[in-house]
Enzyme design. Sequence first.
Site, PDB file in Angstrom:
ATOM      1  N   ASN A  49      33.168  41.082  46.597  1.00 49.08           N
ATOM      2  CA  ASN A  49      34.567  41.503  46.558  1.00 49.08           C
ATOM      3  C   ASN A  49      34.722  43.013  46.396  1.00 49.08           C
ATOM      4  O   ASN A  49      35.814  43.502  46.111  1.00 49.08           O
ATOM      5  CB  ASN A  49      35.318  40.791  45.431  1.00 49.08           C
ATOM      6  CG  ASN A  49      35.091  39.292  45.471  1.00 49.08           C
ATOM      7  OD1 ASN A  49      34.368  38.745  44.644  1.00 49.08           O
ATOM      8  ND2 ASN A  49      35.657  38.642  46.475  1.00 49.08           N
ATOM      9  N   ILE A  54      38.156  47.518  45.799  1.00 43.43           N
ATOM     10  CA  ILE A  54      38.039  46.258  45.071  1.00 43.43           C
ATOM     11  C   ILE A  54      39.055  45.261  45.596  1.00 43.43           C
ATOM     12  O   ILE A  54      40.235  45.595  45.781  1.00 43.43           O
ATOM     13  CB  ILE A  54      38.300  46.490  43.568  1.00 43.43           C
ATOM     14  CG1 ILE A  54      37.368  47.575  43.044  1.00 43.43           C
ATOM     15  CG2 ILE A  54      38.116  45.204  42.785  1.00 43.43           C
ATOM     16  CD1 ILE A  54      37.776  48.106  41.698  1.00 43.43           C
ATOM     17  N   CYS A  55      38.598  44.012  45.834  1.00 45.34           N
ATOM     18  CA  CYS A  55      39.533  42.962  46.236  1.00 45.34           C
ATOM     19  C   CYS A  55      39.911  42.172  44.992  1.00 45.34           C
ATOM     20  O   CYS A  55      39.147  41.335  44.528  1.00 45.34           O
ATOM     21  CB  CYS A  55      38.873  42.050  47.262  1.00 45.34           C
ATOM     22  SG  CYS A  55      39.929  40.693  47.758  1.00 45.34           S
ATOM     23  N   LEU A  56      41.065  42.500  44.447  1.00 48.13           N
ATOM     24  CA  LEU A  56      41.494  41.847  43.211  1.00 48.13           C
ATOM     25  C   LEU A  56      43.005  41.655  43.302  1.00 48.13           C
ATOM     26  O   LEU A  56      43.734  42.617  43.552  1.00 48.13           O
ATOM     27  CB  LEU A  56      41.111  42.737  42.013  1.00 48.13           C
ATOM     28  CG  LEU A  56      41.339  42.181  40.624  1.00 48.13           C
ATOM     29  CD1 LEU A  56      40.497  40.935  40.399  1.00 48.13           C
ATOM     30  CD2 LEU A  56      40.994  43.218  39.573  1.00 48.13           C
ATOM     31  N   LYS A 100      46.973  44.144  43.883  1.00 43.74           N
ATOM     32  CA  LYS A 100      47.789  44.100  45.094  1.00 43.74           C
ATOM     33  C   LYS A 100      49.055  43.292  44.854  1.00 43.74           C
ATOM     34  O   LYS A 100      49.902  43.708  44.085  1.00 43.74           O
ATOM     35  CB  LYS A 100      46.948  43.540  46.237  1.00 43.74           C
ATOM     36  CG  LYS A 100      45.775  44.470  46.520  1.00 43.74           C
ATOM     37  CD  LYS A 100      44.907  43.993  47.643  1.00 43.74           C
ATOM     38  CE  LYS A 100      43.772  44.975  47.846  1.00 43.74           C
ATOM     39  NZ  LYS A 100      42.479  44.432  47.431  1.00 43.74           N
TER      40      LYS A 100
END
Lengths: 364, 148
Positions: free
Chosen positions: B78, B85-87, B91
């Site tokens: 992620n 960062i994919c969190l 978002k």
Amino acid sequence: MDLNHPLLASAVDLLPPFPSSHPQIQRLDRSLYCQICKELFSGPVSIPCGHSFCSRCIRGSLEVMKKCPSCNEPASEGSIRRNRALEEIVDSWEEARPIIHGLTSNNSRKRSIMNTGPKNAFAAESTKRPRKESTSRSVSPVKQSSDKKEEIDGDADDMIALDPYTNMAESSEDVKASCPLCDITMPIRDISRHIDLGCQPIKPRPKSQGRENLKADWKKVFSGAGLVKGKDVELKKITKPNYSLATPAELRSVLQSYNLSTFGDKPALAHRVQEWILLYNSNLDTSHPKSLGALRAKLNEAEASRRRDKEKGREEMASELKTSDGLARYAQDTKGEFERLRREIMERDKKRVGSGAEAPIEIE
Amino acid sequence: MSLPKRILKETERLLADSPPGITAAPKDDNLRHFDVTVAGPDSSPYQGGVFKLELFLPEEYPMNPPKVRFLTKVYHPNIDKLGRICLDILKDKWSPALQIRTVLLSIQALLGAPNPDDPLANDVAQHWKDDEKDAIAEAKRWTQQYAQ
């Protein structure tokens, strides 16, 4: 970077936290803070899910996303309702906080006062705070219903009377001082209200003088003399324009009707209108509204400080590029970006001309 | 500089009492720009590593989320090679009730619980799905090499 940074020093908490030896009071205190601004609620409102926030905070948040910041449940601006009970609680907590804080941080003193006994509890109760009729009245039924409670209440009142903070506040009833902004002399207790109202002259508050006056006051209420006519018209919430459809002229006319600056292009105007509506509408959700002048000053101050930030950033960049060191650093920082652009262009050209062509761009 | 009181308060608290394994301090020249370190959580391939991040509070904060990026290289499904960062809370799940502290704790938790089904670095995620053991070994190697 440490805690002694000048900017942080100015932020030193005006409200000291409670010691961890009193978790119940810590919890009570925490529950009166807005989840968005992390300050004591100011003009608290509730939304359908039951969570409460400062009017200004939740209105700002709902502009960005139409859901509750705490539980993500859908919410809209139209569903905002004033939470008057919470406002009263926060107001009284703000008054009581320093006293209770003093008590929690000074246990030995508390004990000695406890020992002197709650004998004159009722005397203290009846002579204190003649103006806050409603609060003392709401306390009294509890007192009569249980003896134990009465003792505790009595203690609290005793301690309040002994506290230097309140003593000072009561004795300063007639002490005069000059306003730090406009230098007009007035009683100390009026100064903060005077400043809140944007330095308007404060009319002395009528002191209630026993039953006679009370009767007269009630008469006034029933005859409707207490109502200020025309107030309803002035106190309407502003309806938001559709920012994507509104023309700059329309936005300007909104700003003009509130005596605000009409300078700037459409995005700047829309931003100003938006912020003004936020300030204005949330100002209607509190029992301590600020004057329009104070709101205007707040809006201007926010805008000016944003502009300063922007200009500062640009100046720093420009002055950095003037020095050869800074220039070298800039070249170093953006080297990757240049490389990428160069490669992209070379590849694109290669594709267009065919495999036989030489790379047309040469960069040393 | 216009700095909302909330940011000052958060900074003060972060400096005075930071969550375990996490440090965050603003830069001297820009109090919206934080240098962050996060310790890899125990019993994860990142254990023993100290990861550097940068965190920036945009002007609309807290209405908009802070921008956070890893500066240390991390092998994680992620987190991509640019450190992004994919969190969700950075978002669409952002809420102004969250704060710097909760964001950093979430990032630490993300290190402890990689989610290859919602990948940002596709090759790493595929590696994770194909051969989790080998991927974890790779993540440990990266931690040793870059995050000491």
